[in-house]
Design an enzyme around this catalytic site. Structure first.
Site: not given
Length: 282
Positions: A32, A37, A151
């Site tokens: 995903n 990314h 994160k």
């Protein structure tokens, strides 16, 4: 771009690149692919001759089978994004390749203490699932560098500890969180939010900014900062599921010698749980 699914073919290419003394970077993902990314890939490209992205939805890091079943699978779109980002190899193994004896019989790699606090209390299997699969990928690929988003900050701290303890010859690089225009951290879980919830979720970053500013003013007033922050979240309809201010290095309570603080938060919006992180220089 090579798309590799079988271990023997992976091993062949990895041995070839190591023999040629190529500098290899790895970005482990569960697919995903989003701009977060792609930021990791961009950073990796600056240091590396070979950039490898792994895509593996790891069953042993899910405490809830439903989370595993609904995890977004977007391979066709992922391939296009990775191709456009000049990735050299995508490693996308089947479960049987990574856990040939079944994942319930898999040897587990677990970092003590750090895996059992904060997020580890709510998700007891998660971090040992992460460290197990990351250790397997490091053994298979032997990357010079591996890139992770900040994160998931507790995860980053745990992986660094694992690398140190297990003497992996891989440098771990954390990359700042990528956010949308409203401040919401990019995440695969955002796919489960509707437009109204997306807008609401962006308030989380504003609360973290408030926590950071208050902490700089008075770092001994942590309890009151957390109480006020929880109230702010509740008033917006966000359900706090973990608000922590801790030392960035060891995730323990701040001390007079702490140089940086980590604000680590989790909230629930409907059926979706989001996490985020902010660094505070004290």
């Amino acid at each position: 771009m090579l798309i590799i699914k079988e271990l023997p073919i992976l091993n062949y290419n990895i041995k070839k690149w190591h023999k040629e003394n190529k500098i290899i970077s790895l970005i482990p993902t569960m697919g995903n692919i989003h701009d977060g990314h792609l930021k990791l890939i961009s950073e990796a490209r600056r240091k590396s001759e070979i950039v490898i992205v792994s895509i593996f939805i790891n069953p042993i890091q899910f405490d809830d089978i439903n989370d595993l079943l609904i995890y977004p699978r977007t391979l066709k779109e992922d391939y296009i994004k990775l191709q456009n980002s000049m990735v050299d190899m995508v490693f996308i193994p089947e479960i049987s390749q990574m856990y040939p004896h079944g994942y319930k019989n898999q040897t587990i790699v677990k970092v003590p203490i750090l895996s059992s606090i904060l997020e580890g209390i709510r998700r007891p299997s998660y971090f040992q699932g992460v460290t197990t699969i990351i250790s397997k990928l490091f053994n298979l690929i032997k990357p010079n560098f591996a890139y992770f988003g900040e994160k998931d900050f507790q995860q980053l701290v745990i992986i660094r500890k694992m690398v140190s303890d297990m003497n992996f010859d891989t440098i771990i690089i954390g990359v700042p969180t990528v956010r949308n225009k409203d401040g919401l951290a990019l995440s695969s879980r955002n796919n489960h939010l509707n437009k109204q919830e997306i807008k609401l979720a962006s308030y989380l970053n504003k609360v973290m900014d408030y926590m950071a500013n208050q902490l700089i003013i008075n770092k001994t007033n942590i309890r009151q900062i957390i109480i006020a922050s929880k109230k702010m979240l509740f008033e917006k309809g966000l359900i706090p599921d973990g608000l922590t201010i801790c030392d960035e290095i060891n995730l323990k309570k701040l001390t007079p010698t702490s140089k940086n603080a980590a604000i680590i938060v989790a909230v629930k919006i409907g059926n979706t749980r989001l996490i985020d992180y902010k660094k505070v220089i004290l």
